[in-house]
Write an enzyme that holds these catalytic residues in place. Structure first.
Site, PDB file in Angstrom:
ATOM      1  N   SER A  74     -30.535 -13.453 -23.559  1.00  0.00           N
ATOM      2  CA  SER A  74     -29.291 -13.634 -24.441  1.00  0.00           C
ATOM      3  C   SER A  74     -28.178 -14.422 -23.398  1.00  0.00           C
ATOM      4  O   SER A  74     -28.186 -14.288 -22.302  1.00  0.00           O
ATOM      5  CB  SER A  74     -28.464 -12.260 -25.021  1.00  0.00           C
ATOM      6  N   ASP A  75     -27.010 -15.027 -24.000  1.00  0.00           N
ATOM      7  CA  ASP A  75     -25.827 -15.295 -23.207  1.00  0.00           C
ATOM      8  C   ASP A  75     -25.139 -13.893 -23.022  1.00  0.00           C
ATOM      9  O   ASP A  75     -25.355 -13.105 -23.860  1.00  0.00           O
ATOM     10  CB  ASP A  75     -25.082 -16.438 -23.794  1.00  0.00           C
ATOM     11  N   TRP A  76     -23.902 -14.165 -22.283  1.00  0.00           N
ATOM     12  CA  TRP A  76     -23.223 -13.123 -21.867  1.00  0.00           C
ATOM     13  C   TRP A  76     -22.584 -12.247 -22.947  1.00  0.00           C
ATOM     14  O   TRP A  76     -21.924 -12.847 -23.751  1.00  0.00           O
ATOM     15  CB  TRP A  76     -21.928 -13.714 -20.989  1.00  0.00           C
ATOM     16  N   ALA A 126     -23.634 -11.829 -25.796  1.00  0.00           N
ATOM     17  CA  ALA A 126     -24.090 -12.478 -27.038  1.00  0.00           C
ATOM     18  C   ALA A 126     -24.450 -11.160 -28.084  1.00  0.00           C
ATOM     19  O   ALA A 126     -24.425 -11.518 -29.416  1.00  0.00           O
ATOM     20  CB  ALA A 126     -24.773 -13.652 -26.898  1.00  0.00           C
TER      21      ALA A 126
END
Ligand code: BGC
Length: 714
Positions: free
Chosen positions: A264-266, A268
């Site tokens: 995932s992104d930070w 997210a």
């Protein structure tokens, strides 16, 4: 380790240990002392849980990596090494020009070399994976992250995205080649289409647009072997990408054939609650995990909820094992089971920066700087009386976003670079990021009056471009336009050197400048590179990878626009019911592909040779003549238009390009080869194929000015 052993290792793991492998945390969680404070306390994390974590992001030094890995391995039951990831976007400690600048080199080999050199520095600092390349398709420079992109053309972007992956990863096994690191292509997908150019904002894309323009760069990265894919923050088709099962399974896994790790992104996963598609952490974890996100970057959703979710639904164990396998497999590919430190020893923890890397950064800055206008003002003449004015004159804020390890104090300012050259230079610096005062502008005018040439060093600060740096106004801020206007009253010989992370609106200053040079954020060696260029010791080689609009109201824009039912032409430009603005032209101020050098060359004798046998390529031949008396490098660009299509297609699309070096007065012949497959596009049934019919070909030195040279029939 053999795959069978990895599988056996998974069999020995508890569910909690498996979940831990799917969690990525920052180094502050691993601070020494054993006391549970700060982030661990906030997330109600136990010491035991910390011993199961799979990955760390954003360490600063090799020593830090070494220490964290050592104490982790001492405590963890199964001794599965941590994998360290970081944002190595345009260099690690030696900073290269920003990706949008690198894209403007149109030079895949350069990008590959830059990525390779970045990987080496990062690997020596203990990094195993970089969150790069960014493959997002972009059309809107209000979005600050265009800085990290390869610009507006999907073909150029695909070629360069693959070059980054090759540069980071190399072709040999990562376990053996410890100077390479694994690449994580991001952000899957559509992030660049944020409405209004506002970061993290809604994205709504048609599937056709997704397949035609947004996926090719990801596809190229995957084909080049990218080991990881990062999901994006945005919604797409109404569902956040991080919880979007059809997107991650049907598109990424099935259609693009990606078999590596999805991260995932930070935060997210936790942000699914803010999107309001999950009521709590448990639902957020369940949605993201079911969709296919395998590693949760910096949220406590998987950490604190996934175990219960799996316990409640044992059928999910299979998916859990698969996700854990992807993590362990990557660690294994990097050789971490054999050497958890990947070459780090207590003796080699100090940075080993190479002079060659700095030299590469200088070369890269020269190849990425774009000269957009030059009315015989540049290069500067030796002994000329030159004034260097503006907030960027002596600024070291040249590194740009994602240069978190690069040391700004070691960057070479333009003033420093130019002061080593043989000119009569007076510098009038100003603090970068501050509003220009009337007193400074007055002083600038006094100096300009006494000078032969005025260099105005203007632009953005690094805080103004990059993530979370969206803008509604793209013109020069902080009275910089007023400076240009005032100076032009006393001395018209102005060359503006522009430092920026995005295309800016230059409509107000362009008529007042005799030369405009886009330096972007040029990196550690920026000042030296620019000084070489300004003196004519090297020629600017960059060509815009993204158009500079005339006004913000034109955005989003791309040169590859569709015809529309009412296209604007020279003949109908005075009519009302045409697709145009009433208060502005349709075209950009400087188009994709634009850029000049100090020389000039001319295209002639173009010819399209149809193959005599089916399946053989068409050959497009042309002659290029350097009309100047010094060597010249140019980027010859081939565009096409499919004349009649099933779904509406762009008026122009970049197909191929060649960087060509010509000696003084040299004349050379060049060929491009194209096949019907080069004109394949996504049809309404999502098949990719070309249509029989004619293709118009355009050749030239920018998207807007390339000339029709004929048609071929496929
Ligand atoms: C960015 C990513 C980056 C990540 C880790 C996020 O805010 O969107 O591109 O890789 O942070 O630093």
């Amino acid at each position: 380790m053999e795959t069978i052993k990895l599988k056996k290792l998974i069999d020995r793991m508890t569910v909690a240990e498996k979940v831990g492998q799917l969690v990525q945390l920052t180094p502050d969680f691993f601070a020494q002392g054993g006391e549970i404070t700060g982030p661990m306390q906030q997330w109600q994390m136990s010491e035991e849980q910390l011993g199961t974590i799979g990955s760390v992001l954003g360490t600063h030094t090799a020593e830090q990596v070494y220490t964290i890995q050592t104490s982790y391995l001492e405590k963890s039951r199964l001794k599965i090494p941590l994998i360290f990831m970081a944002d190595v976007i345009h260099g690690y400690e030696t900073i290269f020009p920003i990706p949008l600048a690198l894209a403007s080199s149109f030079d895949a080999q350069l990008v590959e070399e830059v990525a390779k050199a970045s990987a080496k520095e990062a690997a020596e600092a203990g990094i195993h994976v970089t969150f790069s390349p960014m493959a997002d398709h972009v059309k809107d420079p209000r979005w600050g992250r265009v800085l990290e992109s390869n610009g507006e053309d999907p073909t150029l972007s695909a070629v360069l995205t693959a070059a980054y992956v090759r540069g980071y990863q190399g072709t040999d096994a990562l376990a053996e080649n410890k100077q390479r690191i694994a690449a994580c292509v991001k952000h899957f997908v559509g992030y660049g289409a944020a409405e209004g150019g506002r970061d993290y904002h809604t994205v709504d894309l048609s599937d056709l647009e997704l397949y035609q323009n947004y996926l090719p760069a990801f596809q190229a990265a995957i084909e080049a072997g990218a080991e990881l894919v990062m999901t994006s923050f945005n919604t797409i088709h109404g569902v956040p990408a991080t919880a979007n099962q059809p997107l991650l399974q049907d598109v990424l896994r099935e259609k693009l054939g990606f078999d590596g790790l999805i991260i995932s992104d930070w935060a997210a996963v936790a942000e699914l609650m803010a999107h309001r598609v999950a009521a709590d952490r448990t639902e957020a974890a369940k949605k993201a995990f079911t969709a296919g996100v395998e590693m949760d970057m910096m949220s406590d959703c998987y950490l604190n909820a996934l175990e219960q979710i799996i316990d409640a639904d044992p059928a999910m164990n299979e998916q859990l094992n698969k996700a854990v396998f992807h993590v362990l497999h990557l660690k294994n590919k990097l050789g971490l089971f054999e050497d958890p430190y990947r070459g780090l020893t207590p003796e080699n923890l100090a940075p080993r920066l190479l002079k060659e890397t700095r030299l590469l950064s200088r070369e890269a800055a020269k190849k990425t700087t774009v000269l957009l206008k030059n009315q015989a003002l540049l290069p500067l003449q030796k002994k000329q009386k030159v004034a260097l004015i503006g907030p960027k004159a002596d600024s070291k804020d040249l590194l740009g976003a994602w240069s978190w390890i690069g040391k700004q104090e070691e960057a070479v300012s333009l003033a420093k670079g130019l002061s080593q050259k043989e000119i009569d230079l007076t510098i009038l610096p100003y603090p970068d990021g501050k509003v220009l005062t009337a007193a400074y502008i007055e002083e600038a005018c006094r100096l300009a009056e006494q000078s032969e040439v005025v260099l105005l060093a203007l632009g953005e600060t690094s805080e103004e471009a990059g993530e979370a740096a969206s803008l509604t106004k793209l013109s020069l801020s902080r009275n910089q336009e007023a400076l240009v206007a005032a100076v032009s009253q006393v001395n018209p010989k102005i060359a503006t050197i522009l430092f920026c992370g995005r295309p800016l609106v230059l409509s107000a200053i362009e008529p007042l400048c005799q030369a405009i040079m886009i330096a972007w954020f040029p990196g550690s060696e920026g000042g030296n590179a620019l000084a070489d260029l300004l003196m004519g010791e090297s020629e600017p080689q960059g060509r815009l990878a993204m158009s500079f609009p005339r006004a913000e109201g034109q955005l989003p824009m791309t040169y590859a626009q569709l015809s529309t039912g009412r296209p604007l032409t020279e003949e109908n430009s005075d009519q009302k019911y045409i697709s145009r603005y009433m208060d502005e032209k349709n075209d950009p101020l400087f188009s994709f592909g634009a850029g000049i050098g100090y020389g000039q060359c001319k295209i002639s004798k173009t010819q399209i040779v149809h193959p005599d046998e089916k399946n053989k390529p068409f050959e497009l031949i042309c002659t290029l003549k350097n009309e100047g008396d010094s060597p010249h490098t140019t980027t010859l660009q081939l565009y096409s238009r499919d004349d009649v299509t099933e779904v509406a297609r762009p008026m122009r699309e970049l197909k191929q390009w060649q960087k060509i070096n010509l000696a003084a007065a040299e004349e050379t012949q060049h060929s491009f080869y194209v096949t019907p497959e080069d004109f394949a596009y996504v049809h309404s049934d999502f098949s990719t194929k070309s249509d029989p019919g004619t293709i118009s070909l355009y050749l030239g030195f920018a998207a807007a000015s390339a000339k029709l040279i004929g048609t071929l029939t496929i």
